[in-house]
Design an enzyme around this catalytic site. Sequence first.
Site: not given
Ligand code: 5GP
Ligand code: ZN
Length: 112
Positions: A97, A99, A101
């Site tokens: 989804h 996002h 950072h």
């Molecule tokens: P990606 O690697 O997809 O760019 O980052 C996903 C981020 O989502 C990671 O930094 C991870 O720590 C965070 N994350 C995953 N599951 C959850 C959750 O249930 N709650 C929150 N607040 N962050 C989450």
């Molecule tokens: Zn979603």
Amino acid sequence: MSECIFCRIARGEIPAGIVYQDDDMLAFKDINPRARVHVLVIPRLHVASLEDIDESHDSLMARIMRRLPQIAREQGLETGFRTIINTGSGGGQEVFHLHVHLLGGGRLPGFG
Ligand code: 5GP
Ligand code: ZN
């Protein structure tokens, strides 16, 4: 109903440290922070990644981008912040989804 974890956070079904929300987006604290401030900014609309963005998302994406500095300032990041968007497995994306950072304070991950 979507089982996507960030959709569930957006619907209030899973608790998260929400720091900003409006009709378009939500910002909440990353569960595994990599900096003093580490917030995830997501559209309420489920979009899996930047690969799925098209013209219909232009104004939504612009509103998210324009909101980032305000969210950063509200988190005490007066001197600036870092944004990272991981896209696809090759980009290290784990939650599909879209996002942003938003990171700041002290040493930051990536790009020195
Ligand atoms: P990606 O690697 O997809 O760019 O980052 C996903 C981020 O989502 C990671 O930094 C991870 O720590 C965070 N994350 C995953 N599951 C959850 C959750 O249930 N709650 C929150 N607040 N962050 C989450
Ligand atoms: Zn979603």
